[in-house]
Design a protein around this motif. Sequence first.
Motif, mmCIF file in Angstrom:
data_model
loop_
_atom_site.group_PDB
_atom_site.id
_atom_site.type_symbol
_atom_site.label_atom_id
_atom_site.label_comp_id
_atom_site.label_asym_id
_atom_site.label_seq_id
_atom_site.Cartn_x
_atom_site.Cartn_y
_atom_site.Cartn_z
ATOM 1 N N VAL A 25 -14.557 -42.763 -85.314
ATOM 2 C CA VAL A 25 -15.359 -42.927 -84.103
ATOM 3 C C VAL A 25 -16.200 -41.676 -83.862
ATOM 4 C CG1 VAL A 25 -15.251 -43.226 -81.599
ATOM 5 C CG2 VAL A 25 -13.788 -44.602 -83.076
ATOM 6 N N ALA A 26 -15.602 -40.505 -84.070
ATOM 7 C CA ALA A 26 -16.338 -39.244 -83.886
ATOM 8 C C ALA A 26 -17.508 -39.149 -84.857
ATOM 9 C CB ALA A 26 -15.395 -38.058 -84.064
ATOM 10 N N GLY B 101 -21.220 -38.796 -83.733
ATOM 11 C CA GLY B 101 -21.947 -37.644 -84.267
ATOM 12 C C GLY B 101 -23.166 -38.064 -85.066
ATOM 13 N N GLY B 102 -23.014 -39.127 -85.848
ATOM 14 C CA GLY B 102 -24.147 -39.650 -86.615
ATOM 15 C C GLY B 102 -25.248 -40.142 -85.704
ATOM 16 N N ALA B 103 -24.866 -40.773 -84.592
ATOM 17 C CA ALA B 103 -25.859 -41.249 -83.627
ATOM 18 C C ALA B 103 -26.630 -40.085 -83.023
ATOM 19 C CB ALA B 103 -25.176 -42.071 -82.538
ATOM 20 N N VAL B 104 -25.937 -38.991 -82.738
ATOM 21 C CA VAL B 104 -26.598 -37.797 -82.185
ATOM 22 C C VAL B 104 -27.573 -37.217 -83.205
ATOM 23 C CG1 VAL B 104 -26.210 -35.417 -81.414
ATOM 24 C CG2 VAL B 104 -24.744 -37.257 -80.573
ATOM 25 N N VAL B 105 -27.143 -37.131 -84.454
ATOM 26 C CA VAL B 105 -28.013 -36.585 -85.509
ATOM 27 C C VAL B 105 -29.238 -37.468 -85.714
ATOM 28 C CG1 VAL B 105 -28.148 -36.124 -87.995
ATOM 29 C CG2 VAL B 105 -26.177 -35.333 -86.681
ATOM 30 N N ILE B 106 -29.038 -38.786 -85.784
ATOM 31 C CA ILE B 106 -30.159 -39.714 -85.976
ATOM 32 C C ILE B 106 -31.114 -39.654 -84.792
ATOM 33 C CG2 ILE B 106 -30.781 -42.165 -86.173
ATOM 34 C CD1 ILE B 106 -29.607 -41.030 -88.742
#
Length: 135
Positions: free
Chosen positions: A25-26, A30-35
Amino acid sequence: MFTNYACNAESEPNKILIEDNVLCVAKKIGGAVVIGTGAVALVPVALSAAGLGNAGIPAGSLAAKAMAISGVANGGGVVAGGVVAGLQSAGAAGLGVGTTVAVGTTFGGVYRYSRIGCSNNETECIKKIEVSSMS
């Protein structure tokens, strides 16, 4: 903290939300924040590549073609506040706070929700954790 939390969904009775699921989930968040951050950083580059910048719209660019189409569609002039004018403004002055937030959350959200779940009942587990942490 999360390792003892049981998720009792019918599909996986007494499934324990283990550290692997928490890490999954993290990673998704985290991937959503980077994208989202990457999308915000790339918007000015994309606008500039299309010919929308502070030096005006260069002849032969994608922006010039869009301006011509807009002019024809609107009887000879580009509409103030229209799409082409708005994009030119963003290319020249940069994105406003609202637009920056909208671009970041849209691209980040699409990434987050397009990812396959960590387990069959990840959403149920997250909901239960959110509810239990509020009480």
